[in-house]
Design a protein around this motif. Sequence first.
Motif, PDB file in Angstrom:
ATOM      1  N   ILE A 327      42.285  41.771  34.734  1.00  0.00           N
ATOM      2  CA  ILE A 327      42.304  41.208  36.089  1.00  0.00           C
ATOM      3  C   ILE A 327      41.089  40.289  36.245  1.00  0.00           C
ATOM      4  O   ILE A 327      39.980  40.669  35.873  1.00  0.00           O
ATOM      5  N   GLY A 328      41.269  39.087  36.786  1.00  0.00           N
ATOM      6  CA  GLY A 328      40.134  38.215  37.091  1.00  0.00           C
ATOM      7  C   GLY A 328      39.655  38.525  38.500  1.00  0.00           C
ATOM      8  O   GLY A 328      40.397  38.363  39.468  1.00  0.00           O
ATOM      9  N   LEU A 329      38.390  39.003  38.597  1.00  0.00           N
ATOM     10  CA  LEU A 329      37.910  39.473  39.910  1.00  0.00           C
ATOM     11  C   LEU A 329      37.800  38.368  40.966  1.00  0.00           C
ATOM     12  O   LEU A 329      38.292  38.526  42.085  1.00  0.00           O
ATOM     13  N   PRO A 330      37.146  37.207  40.642  1.00  0.00           N
ATOM     14  CA  PRO A 330      36.954  36.227  41.731  1.00  0.00           C
ATOM     15  C   PRO A 330      38.278  35.732  42.317  1.00  0.00           C
ATOM     16  O   PRO A 330      38.406  35.607  43.537  1.00  0.00           O
ATOM     17  N   ARG A 331      39.265  35.510  41.455  1.00  0.00           N
ATOM     18  CA  ARG A 331      40.536  34.994  41.987  1.00  0.00           C
ATOM     19  C   ARG A 331      41.229  36.058  42.829  1.00  0.00           C
ATOM     20  O   ARG A 331      41.901  35.745  43.816  1.00  0.00           O
ATOM     21  N   LEU A 332      41.036  37.325  42.457  1.00  0.00           N
ATOM     22  CA  LEU A 332      41.617  38.388  43.277  1.00  0.00           C
ATOM     23  C   LEU A 332      40.956  38.419  44.664  1.00  0.00           C
ATOM     24  O   LEU A 332      41.636  38.536  45.691  1.00  0.00           O
ATOM     25  N   VAL A 333      39.617  38.262  44.692  1.00  0.00           N
ATOM     26  CA  VAL A 333      38.917  38.265  45.995  1.00  0.00           C
ATOM     27  C   VAL A 333      39.332  37.027  46.804  1.00  0.00           C
ATOM     28  O   VAL A 333      39.484  37.076  48.029  1.00  0.00           O
ATOM     29  N   MET A 334      39.561  35.910  46.093  1.00  0.00           N
ATOM     30  CA  MET A 334      40.019  34.695  46.790  1.00  0.00           C
ATOM     31  C   MET A 334      41.376  34.936  47.448  1.00  0.00           C
ATOM     32  O   MET A 334      41.600  34.563  48.604  1.00  0.00           O
ATOM     33  N   LEU A 335      42.277  35.584  46.698  1.00  0.00           N
ATOM     34  CA  LEU A 335      43.595  35.896  47.266  1.00  0.00           C
ATOM     35  C   LEU A 335      43.477  36.832  48.455  1.00  0.00           C
ATOM     36  O   LEU A 335      44.118  36.658  49.486  1.00  0.00           O
ATOM     37  N   ARG A 336      42.632  37.822  48.278  1.00  0.00           N
ATOM     38  CA  ARG A 336      42.538  38.877  49.295  1.00  0.00           C
ATOM     39  C   ARG A 336      41.945  38.361  50.600  1.00  0.00           C
ATOM     40  O   ARG A 336      42.339  38.773  51.674  1.00  0.00           O
ATOM     41  N   HIS A 337      40.977  37.431  50.491  1.00  0.00           N
ATOM     42  CA  HIS A 337      40.272  36.984  51.694  1.00  0.00           C
ATOM     43  C   HIS A 337      40.538  35.522  52.053  1.00  0.00           C
ATOM     44  O   HIS A 337      39.870  34.970  52.927  1.00  0.00           O
ATOM     45  N   GLY A 338      41.471  34.890  51.332  1.00  0.00           N
ATOM     46  CA  GLY A 338      41.784  33.505  51.661  1.00  0.00           C
ATOM     47  C   GLY A 338      40.629  32.549  51.384  1.00  0.00           C
ATOM     48  O   GLY A 338      40.411  31.596  52.136  1.00  0.00           O
ATOM     49  N   VAL A 339      39.844  32.798  50.322  1.00  0.00           N
ATOM     50  CA  VAL A 339      38.734  31.900  49.959  1.00  0.00           C
ATOM     51  C   VAL A 339      39.313  30.755  49.117  1.00  0.00           C
ATOM     52  O   VAL A 339      40.065  30.996  48.170  1.00  0.00           O
ATOM     53  N   ASP A 340      38.956  29.516  49.486  1.00  0.00           N
ATOM     54  CA  ASP A 340      39.641  28.401  48.825  1.00  0.00           C
ATOM     55  C   ASP A 340      38.842  27.791  47.675  1.00  0.00           C
ATOM     56  O   ASP A 340      39.316  26.870  47.009  1.00  0.00           O
ATOM     57  N   ASP A 341      37.616  28.280  47.426  1.00  0.00           N
ATOM     58  CA  ASP A 341      36.802  27.677  46.368  1.00  0.00           C
ATOM     59  C   ASP A 341      35.932  28.751  45.715  1.00  0.00           C
ATOM     60  O   ASP A 341      35.105  29.377  46.386  1.00  0.00           O
ATOM     61  N   ILE A 342      36.109  28.935  44.417  1.00  0.00           N
ATOM     62  CA  ILE A 342      35.393  30.001  43.694  1.00  0.00           C
ATOM     63  C   ILE A 342      33.877  29.786  43.734  1.00  0.00           C
ATOM     64  O   ILE A 342      33.093  30.730  43.634  1.00  0.00           O
ATOM     65  N   ARG A 343      33.469  28.507  43.912  1.00  0.00           N
ATOM     66  CA  ARG A 343      32.030  28.207  43.856  1.00  0.00           C
ATOM     67  C   ARG A 343      31.264  28.802  45.028  1.00  0.00           C
ATOM     68  O   ARG A 343      30.055  28.975  44.957  1.00  0.00           O
ATOM     69  N   HIS A 344      31.956  29.157  46.115  1.00  0.00           N
ATOM     70  CA  HIS A 344      31.271  29.796  47.252  1.00  0.00           C
ATOM     71  C   HIS A 344      30.551  31.078  46.828  1.00  0.00           C
ATOM     72  O   HIS A 344      29.512  31.420  47.384  1.00  0.00           O
TER      73      HIS A 344
END
Length: 357
Positions: A327-344
């Motif tokens: 599982i890729g953690l950052p992309r999962l958190v992006m999906l979960r919280h609607g974050v549109d840019d991993i660099r945040h």
Amino acid sequence: MADASLEIVRESASAGLAAATDEAALERWHRQHLSASGEVSLLRRGIGKLELSERKAYGAAINALVEVLTAQYDEKRAALAQAALQARLASERVDLSLPPRARRRGALHPLRSTLREICQAFQSMGFSIYDSPHVETDEFNFQLLNIPPHHPARDMQDTFYLAPGDDPSAPMDGPTDAAARVLRTHTSAGQIRAMRAMGPGPVRVILPGLCYRNEDITTRSEVQFHQIEGLMVGTDVRMSDLKGILLQFARQIFGGDQAVRLRGSYFPFTEPSVEVDLRCALCGGAGCRVCKYTGWLELLGAGLVHPVVLENGGYDPATHRGIAFGIGLPRLVMLRHGVDDIRHFFRNDLRFLQSFR
Ligand code: FA5
């Protein structure tokens, strides 16, 4: 008669002393009553005019009067000095009562807090956590995972090789050298280590941690990112276990009545390999901008552990089977919280970080 006049002098001197409120008034009083030219000295001079028989008693009474007035004077002087000191202390007091700066409460980074939740979700399903090195060898990161030198799958994981020894200017080892050191490109590198540590018994572990790839930094890719590897090996392990575990995991992390779907894919270390998609929580599967109108969001890669990998881990593929997922953690958190840019996640912008409180 003489005693009566001394008593009047004592009373008026005492009253004068009581009325003195500062140093200057006190000194004036002293000059007036107790100095060589003061009132008491004048009384002494009067002794000569008395009868011889009265002189002794009168002298003693004057001495007693001097003693009383001197004691009162000393006492008053000490009291005035003390009052002056108190006044000075009060006027020069340092005000320490400034309001303190508000204490700012910290919080876990959103990647860290979700990682904890993920670990807890798998622990509740009987998985334990297995830690494996970040600096790996080419052998563990690739070769034992059925990715030989020059295998095209290596192109998908652009790798940081480390200079051999301690000399940073020495020529790099390359992918043909099994002992070449790399920053692990995926947590799958720990699969062989976990199997060799636990074999021939059953394995049920997750391996969470950072991975490193020499990639362009974009809205969806970083050069370092967390993965959570899952590995289960036993005599009675099947693909349906994989689906059940991942469905339970998705429901714990994303809540509600989640659905997952397995889609055919390819990884050299699993056979068959699948991509696992999660039904889009935003549109409930109807299709929206976030899921690109497919109704599904890609969550992770997984599959049955390849027989070659099982063998490299010390298991007989005739009797044992394994499931693995990454599982890729950052992309999962992006999906979960609607974050549109991993660099945040690595910008240290408090406004972003505090929005997860
Ligand atoms: C792998 O790394 C496999 N080891 C996963 C796996 C494990 C498959 C076990 C089968 C069995 P992949 O390269 O697709 O697969 O990466 C997995 C996840 O890591 C991706 O879905 C993505 O979420 C994350 N990821 C990969 N590269 C990056 C990157 N540069 N930045 C952020 N996340 C990344």
